[in-house]
Design a protein around this motif. Structure first.
Motif, mmCIF file in Angstrom:
data_model
loop_
_atom_site.group_PDB
_atom_site.id
_atom_site.type_symbol
_atom_site.label_atom_id
_atom_site.label_comp_id
_atom_site.label_asym_id
_atom_site.label_seq_id
_atom_site.Cartn_x
_atom_site.Cartn_y
_atom_site.Cartn_z
ATOM 1 N N ILE A 269 0.850 -1.197 0.000
ATOM 2 C CA ILE A 269 0.000 0.000 0.000
ATOM 3 C C ILE A 269 0.881 1.241 0.000
ATOM 4 N N ASN A 270 0.594 2.152 -0.914
ATOM 5 C CA ASN A 270 1.364 3.392 -1.034
ATOM 6 C C ASN A 270 0.731 4.452 -0.128
ATOM 7 N N LYS A 271 1.221 4.538 1.097
ATOM 8 C CA LYS A 271 0.678 5.513 2.043
ATOM 9 C C LYS A 271 0.919 6.943 1.573
ATOM 10 N N SER A 272 2.006 7.165 0.847
ATOM 11 C CA SER A 272 2.284 8.510 0.339
ATOM 12 C C SER A 272 1.182 8.957 -0.611
ATOM 13 N N LYS A 273 0.731 8.026 -1.458
ATOM 14 C CA LYS A 273 -0.365 8.346 -2.376
ATOM 15 C C LYS A 273 -1.632 8.667 -1.601
ATOM 16 N N GLY A 274 -1.857 7.957 -0.496
ATOM 17 C CA GLY A 274 -3.044 8.196 0.321
ATOM 18 C C GLY A 274 -3.038 9.535 1.019
ATOM 19 N N SER A 275 -1.869 10.158 1.131
ATOM 20 C CA SER A 275 -1.788 11.463 1.807
ATOM 21 C C SER A 275 -1.917 12.628 0.832
ATOM 22 N N ASP A 289 4.799 20.909 14.682
ATOM 23 C CA ASP A 289 5.979 20.095 14.424
ATOM 24 C C ASP A 289 5.714 18.609 14.650
ATOM 25 N N ALA A 290 4.994 18.283 15.709
ATOM 26 C CA ALA A 290 4.748 16.875 16.037
ATOM 27 C C ALA A 290 4.009 16.167 14.908
ATOM 28 N N TRP A 291 3.086 16.864 14.262
ATOM 29 C CA TRP A 291 2.326 16.243 13.173
ATOM 30 C C TRP A 291 3.146 16.183 11.892
ATOM 31 N N LYS A 292 3.970 17.181 11.645
ATOM 32 C CA LYS A 292 4.864 17.103 10.479
ATOM 33 C C LYS A 292 5.719 15.841 10.571
ATOM 34 N N TRP A 293 6.352 15.668 11.731
ATOM 35 C CA TRP A 293 7.226 14.516 11.921
ATOM 36 C C TRP A 293 6.418 13.207 11.862
ATOM 37 N N ARG A 294 5.282 13.208 12.524
ATOM 38 C CA ARG A 294 4.485 11.974 12.616
ATOM 39 C C ARG A 294 4.079 11.468 11.242
ATOM 40 N N TYR A 298 5.802 8.169 9.541
ATOM 41 C CA TYR A 298 4.888 7.041 9.289
ATOM 42 C C TYR A 298 5.013 6.559 7.845
ATOM 43 N N ILE A 299 5.034 7.482 6.894
ATOM 44 C CA ILE A 299 5.169 7.094 5.481
ATOM 45 C C ILE A 299 6.508 6.407 5.244
ATOM 46 N N ASN A 300 7.571 6.946 5.851
ATOM 47 C CA ASN A 300 8.885 6.315 5.712
ATOM 48 C C ASN A 300 8.897 4.909 6.299
ATOM 49 N N ARG A 301 8.291 4.751 7.479
ATOM 50 C CA ARG A 301 8.312 3.458 8.156
ATOM 51 C C ARG A 301 7.506 2.405 7.387
ATOM 52 N N GLN A 302 6.394 2.839 6.802
ATOM 53 C CA GLN A 302 5.570 1.903 6.032
ATOM 54 C C GLN A 302 6.231 1.531 4.710
ATOM 55 N N GLN A 303 7.014 2.435 4.171
ATOM 56 C CA GLN A 303 7.713 2.311 2.892
ATOM 57 C C GLN A 303 6.722 2.341 1.712
ATOM 58 N N ALA A 429 13.451 19.175 1.600
ATOM 59 C CA ALA A 429 12.528 20.167 2.169
ATOM 60 C C ALA A 429 11.239 19.517 2.654
ATOM 61 N N ALA A 430 11.102 18.206 2.471
ATOM 62 C CA ALA A 430 9.815 17.533 2.715
ATOM 63 C C ALA A 430 9.343 17.642 4.155
ATOM 64 N N LEU A 431 10.233 17.616 5.127
ATOM 65 C CA LEU A 431 9.786 17.678 6.516
ATOM 66 C C LEU A 431 9.270 19.068 6.871
ATOM 67 N N SER A 432 9.849 20.099 6.263
ATOM 68 C CA SER A 432 9.382 21.468 6.519
ATOM 69 C C SER A 432 8.136 21.821 5.715
#
Length: 512
Positions: A269-275, A289-294, A298-303, A429-432
């Motif tokens: 499942i492509n979580k990035s596409k779902g976002s 900040d907490a939600w940016k990181w979260r 999460y997308i990185n961890r799911q791959q 720049a993705a995290l910011s």
């Protein structure tokens, strides 16, 4: 019913020219000329003339700023599409508008239909990779940015009032006069539109240290896959680039390809596409900040899973083997031509002739010597925000904490004057800001945002100049012939008389 005759690119370009004229593009330039020690300052230099650099150049010119783009590749070979990318088609849906900046006749679809018609568009599934490169070449042709190709940036030196760029180019024409091929260019602001590996390079696992480089390659390396004919090849990973490398090796005649996959199951499942909703595209920068990181963690961890077509490209070969739950323990170069590589895994030992490491990219300043003068001064996200889970995400830990115009910020305030003149319009720049600075889906949104914020920054920086221009502005809207001056006293008297009470009428005397 007969198929329609495509209108052709010449007709599309006429329509596009009219669109741009209606949009008053490019806008008039409004920045003052600036010099440093007699040398002119470019207002903006964009490093990278791929899709991000082209979209940003369009957006800046819409804001009346004419940037100069530098790219180390020859004209027409910018970015990975015609060089190191090996997928058959793009992974993005064909309907995404990419760098078109909201102009319908600048989209890939308009370009495609002009040549192959609406019927051809309906038949198209995914965009072929090399066709996307052809579209970007056309995009550059019709938007006419200033680009210097075959120009590498070897050093970036921020100063309080400008940025100095040391360049190496084939012709030696990229800046001030000097030794052939080596020049200097000065700019007020510099934007790094340098793609997926924009602030680093390939993520190389520790188990590859010391292994003879002739026996392995990262999936992003330039490589002649024809050299693999008849050889047994290993691929570490199961992402998109792993499938691309495996598929290319098989098509070029590899004896076999074994994919060594750490996970027990390939992500599906492509979580990035779902976002990918407009709220996150436009609102990621405004999240706590907490939600940016979260979200990004999460997308990185799911791959992100490999695309359906890319996986089938590999699995249709009988000599392709998928090994899940197969983590790498050690890689050894034997020195034996019969079995050059031994790869020890949690499932046993593999003998390979060659190995591909498809482990993605990581922000790693040490891989970019051109950043050495300022790299240690950049504030990174761990200096802004930390969570207990942060330690296991090297990609996010290496991302810079960017300001509102994608600018670098100082880890120690005052230690690196002029650092804010450097802007990171690339994947780190993705995290910011979210994924609006490189990927096809939202590249126009990111380009518009940075262009408008940079225009604002220029105005603030030149505020005294613009204040003087405002006070000196004297272009008349009227020349005095548009009206006749009234005789005010006469008019006042006339109005007084018009509003004077009427004299009372005297009734006749009927008593007489």
């Amino acid at each position: 019913m007969p198929e329609e005759t495509p209108v052709g690119l010449a007709d599309l370009e006429r329509r596009l020219a009219h669109d741009l004229a209606c949009l008053n593009w490019p806008a008039g330039q409004w920045l003052p000329e600036r010099r440093h020690d007699g040398q002119p300052l470019e207002p903006v230099v964009i490093i990278g003339a791929g899709q991000a650099g082209l979209a940003l150049a369009f957006g800046l010119r819409q804001a009346g700023i004419d940037p100069l783009l530098l790219d180390r590749a020859p004209a027409g070979s910018e970015g990975p599409w015609a060089t190191t990318a090996r997928m058959e088609t793009l992974r993005s849906p064909k309907e995404l508008t990419g760098p078109a900046m909201g102009v319908p006749n600048l989209t890939f679809r308009a370009w495609f239909e002009a040549q192959f018609g609406a019927t051809g568009w309906a038949r198209l599934d995914k965009i072929p990779r090399l066709q996307w490169m052809d579209y970007l070449r056309w995009y550059r042709q019709v938007t006419r940015p200033r680009v210097r190709n075959e120009t590498a940036v070897t050093r970036i030196l921020p100063h309080a009032d400008h940025v100095e760029l040391r360049l190496a180019s084939a012709a030696g024409t990229a800046g001030t006069t000097g030794a052939t091929g080596a020049t200097t260019l000065l700019a007020r602001h510099v934007i790094l539109a340098t793609g997926r590996d924009g602030l680093g390079g390939p993520a190389i696992p520790a188990f590859m240290r010391g292994v003879d480089r002739r026996l392995w390659a990262h999936s992003s390396d330039p490589f002649d896959y024809r050299s693999l004919r008849g050889r047994h090849v290993g691929v570490i990973g199961a992402g998109s680039s792993a499938m691309d490398s495996a598929g290319t090796a098989l098509e070029e005649g590899a004896a076999s390809v074994d994919l060594l996959i750490r996970r027990a199951e390939i992500p599906r499942i492509n979580k990035s596409k779902g976002s990918g909703v407009p709220g996150l595209t436009h609102g990621h920068a405004d999240l706590p900040d907490a939600w940016k990181w979260r979200i990004r963690h999460y997308i990185n961890r799911q791959q992100v899973p490999p695309p359906h077509g890319s996986t089938l490209r590999v699995s249709r070969h009988a000599n392709a083997f998928f090994h899940t739950g197969c983590a790498i323990e050690r890689v050894t170069a034997t020195g034996d031509a019969a079995a050059p590589l031994l790869v020890d895994t949690t499932q046993g030992r593999f003998h390979f002739d060659f190995l591909f490491v498809a482990t993605g990219f990581v922000p790693d300043w040490s891989q970019r010597p051109e950043f050495a003068a300022f790299a240690s001064q950049v504030k990174l996200w761990p200096q802004r925000y930390q969570l207990p889970e942060a330690a296991d995400d090297a990609e996010l830990n290496g991302m810079p904490d960017l300001g509102p115009a994608f600018e670098f910020q100082e880890a120690q305030p005052g230690a690196c004057p002029g650092l804010w003149r450097l802007h990171a319009f690339c994947y780190p720049a993705a995290l910011s800001f979210g994924t609006i600075s490189g990927d096809i889906p939202a590249i126009s949104d990111g380009a518009r945002l940075l262009a408008t914020r940079l225009a604002s920054a220029f105005y603030r920086e030149d505020l005294e100049y613009h204040w003087e221009k405002l006070q000196a502005y004297a272009e008349p809207e009227l020349d005095g012939s548009e009206w006749t001056r009234a005789n005010t006293p006469t008019r006042i008297q006339a109005l007084r008389e018009a509003h004077a009470p009427a004299a009372p009428q005297t009734l006749p005397d009927y008593k007489q």
